[in-house]
Scaffold this active site. Structure first.
Site, PDB file in Angstrom:
ATOM      1  N   ASN A   1     -15.798   6.374  -4.976  1.00 12.93           N
ATOM      2  CA  ASN A   1     -15.915   5.509  -6.151  1.00 12.93           C
ATOM      3  C   ASN A   1     -16.662   4.217  -5.829  1.00 12.93           C
ATOM      4  OD1 ASN A   1     -15.140   4.693  -8.945  1.00 12.93           O
ATOM      5  ND2 ASN A   1     -14.068   3.103  -7.803  1.00 12.93           N
ATOM      6  N   ALA A   2     -16.208   3.512  -4.788  1.00 12.00           N
ATOM      7  CA  ALA A   2     -16.826   2.219  -4.470  1.00 12.00           C
ATOM      8  C   ALA A   2     -18.275   2.417  -4.004  1.00 12.00           C
ATOM      9  CB  ALA A   2     -16.013   1.488  -3.408  1.00 12.00           C
ATOM     10  N   GLY A   3     -18.501   3.392  -3.133  1.00 12.39           N
ATOM     11  CA  GLY A   3     -19.834   3.621  -2.578  1.00 12.39           C
ATOM     12  C   GLY A   3     -20.840   4.027  -3.649  1.00 12.39           C
TER      13      GLY A   3
ATOM     14  N   LYS B   1       0.868  -1.194   0.000  1.00 16.03           N
ATOM     15  CA  LYS B   1       0.000   0.000   0.000  1.00 16.03           C
ATOM     16  C   LYS B   1       0.892   1.227   0.000  1.00 16.03           C
ATOM     17  CE  LYS B   1      -4.502   0.658   0.191  1.00 16.03           C
ATOM     18  NZ  LYS B   1      -5.528  -0.315  -0.204  1.00 16.03           N
TER      19      LYS B   1
ATOM     20  N   SER C   1      -7.831  -5.627 -11.132  1.00 16.81           N
ATOM     21  CA  SER C   1      -6.466  -5.118 -11.344  1.00 16.81           C
ATOM     22  C   SER C   1      -5.561  -6.242 -11.848  1.00 16.81           C
ATOM     23  CB  SER C   1      -5.872  -4.580 -10.038  1.00 16.81           C
ATOM     24  OG  SER C   1      -6.224  -3.236  -9.829  1.00 16.81           O
TER      25      SER C   1
HETATM   26  N1  GLU Z   1      -7.191  -0.036  -3.522  1.00 17.49           N
HETATM   27  C1  GLU Z   1      -7.919  -1.237  -3.815  1.00 17.49           C
HETATM   28  C2  GLU Z   1      -7.952  -2.147  -2.608  1.00 17.49           C
HETATM   29  O1  GLU Z   1      -7.836  -1.719  -1.483  1.00 17.49           O
HETATM   30  C3  GLU Z   1      -7.400  -1.928  -5.073  1.00 17.49           C
HETATM   31  C4  GLU Z   1      -5.969  -2.322  -5.039  1.00 17.49           C
HETATM   32  C5  GLU Z   1      -5.409  -2.787  -6.375  1.00 17.49           C
HETATM   33  O2  GLU Z   1      -6.152  -2.826  -7.330  1.00 17.49           O
HETATM   34  O3  GLU Z   1      -4.219  -3.082  -6.403  1.00 17.49           O
HETATM   35  O4  GLU Z   1      -8.178  -3.324  -2.707  1.00 17.49           O
END
Ligand code: GLU
Length: 418
Positions: free
Chosen positions: A223-225, A108, A352
């Site tokens: 975005n997700a919400g 992250k 992804s």
């Molecule tokens: N940020 C998203 C997560 O927390 C996607 C991470 C990604 O696609 O690498 O899962």
């Protein structure tokens, strides 16, 4: 949103790990390795602001564990970012890719900043500057970032461009969540929400609940919400009666029209005061009498402060880490069916991964293929988590953790790390 006594998210991530490790009797050596990130980078980023002044921003990239494949995980731009939030999120990414059984590890990134107060030019310079620093850690085989809270496909495009300059050739595959024109995948935009909706649908089937016309509340209209709102209506026939963002929460017992709400948010920067709605407090939203509650904001939304008041039958964690371990216990005791983040929001990283596969092969899938493959991956993960929950008589989060750490531990052992 979180109260004053926010718990350290990395402590929470470790407590979750310890609990699951205890149940399966994980080797002490494996556990000790899994309690720490394998590598982390702290950076100070100079950015020329529009007024000509140079400001120093601070950021991080944490590579938690790559036993199963390259580190993978998003980058957040947020004023409250800390190294421990990023560590926790990187740990959760490691478990998430393992639960989904995609050949990736966990990472992250985060930058302490408030994108809402920055111009597009300032954001672009910050994004490029961040990649100039952490770019040396990135590579298709090492670590592949993506969007997260307050980062977008446009930000991914700037980062992919900067990284390509550093390499001396186009290397867009090093980042996912890119715009389609730069090798992004169809279906990536709503993937996090779609995966969550699939989980809700399957949970409802298992619980014998008919979701049609039933009320849902969504805390966090990012975005997700926002996509969760759209898909809960389109795919599940639910009525989304409450939504919130950082500026306010709104309620309408008849449900909100997605398109109208999106247009309103675009114009006003928030869902607050949407015509026909009643204002709510954030606490009020979480405690509404709804069938499905979707926490889709940040960590620590459901804690011992409010877990006893949650009335939803299903809590679907689209956010990362929205529920504390104490709250987990309370919800489990009260018979609330929780779909843990590791599973519920894993659609994003799964698509992804599909984007990485498409970039590597140079062959781009139709949206329908992405949806079909996502369904398959989600179904397999839901089954694995359900089986572990039954086998060990544990709640779903512990079950997901058990599935994940077994897979990570197996890879570590095969590689001879332990
Ligand atoms: N940020 C998203 C997560 O927390 C996607 C991470 C990604 O696609 O690498 O899962």
């Amino acid at each position: 949103m979180a109260g004053l006594t926010k718990e350290n998210p990395f402590d929470i991530a470790r407590r979750q790990l310890d609990a699951a490790a205890g149940i399966i009797g994980l080797d002490a050596e494996v556990l000790e390795l899994l309690r720490w990130p394998m590598r982390e980078m702290h950076v100070t980023i100079p950015v020329k602001m529009d007024d000509g002044a140079v400001r120093a921003f601070h950021g991080f990239r944490v590579q938690y564990n790559d036993a199963r494949g390259p580190n993978k995980g998003g980058i957040r731009f947020h004023p409250d970012e800390t190294i421990d939030t990023v560590r926790a999120l990187a740990a959760w990414m490691t478990w998430k890719t393992a639960v989904m059984d995609i050949p990736l590890g966990g990472a992250k990134g985060g930058v302490i900043c408030n994108p809402k107060t920055m111009s597009p030019g300032e954001l672009e310079r910050l994004s490029r500057s961040y990649i100039r620093q952490v770019g040396r850690l990135l590579d298709l085989e090492k670590d592949v970032p993506a969007p997260d809270v307050y980062t977008t496909p446009q930000i991914m495009a700037w980062m992919a461009d900067e990284y390509s300059f550093m390499q001396g050739h186009n290397d867009f595959g090093v980042i996912t969540g890119k715009p389609l024109a730069l090798g992004g995948s169809l279906g990536r935009g709503d993937a996090t929400a779609r995966g969550g909706i699939i989980c809700i649908r399957e949970a409802a089937k298992m619980l014998g609940i008919n979701l049609r016309g039933k009320p849902a509340a969504i805390n966090g209209f990012g975005n997700a919400g926002a996509f969760a709102h759209k898909l809960a209506v389109e795919l599940l026939g639910m009525k989304v009666v409450a939504v919130s963002d950082s500026k306010g929460s709104i309620y309408n017992p008849d449900g909100f029209d997605h398109q109208a709400l999106m247009e309103y948010k675009k114009q006003h920067g928030s869902v607050a005061d949407f015509p026909g709605s009643t204002p709510l407090t954030d606490a009020g939203l979480l405690e509404l009498d709804v069938t499905v509650l979707i926490p889709a904001a940040l960590e620590d939304e459901i804690s011992c402060r409010n877990a006893r008041n949650i009335q939803a039958k299903i809590v679907a964690e689209l956010a990362n880490g929205p529920t504390t371990p104490e709250a987990d216990k309370i919800l489990h005791e009260r018979g609330v069916y929780l779909i843990p983040d590791l599973l519920c929001n894993a659609g994003g990283v799964t698509v992804s991964y599909f984007e990485m596969v498409q970039n590597a092969s140079g062959w781009y899938w139709e949206e329908e293929v992405v949806h079909r493959q996502l369904e398959k991956k989600m179904a397999a993960a839901i089954k694995a988590v359900h089986q572990a929950a039954v086998q060990y008589s544990v709640d779903n989060r512990t079950a997901a953790m058990i599935v994940a750490i077994r897979r990570v531990a197996e890879a570590m052992k095969l590689r001879g790390w332990v």
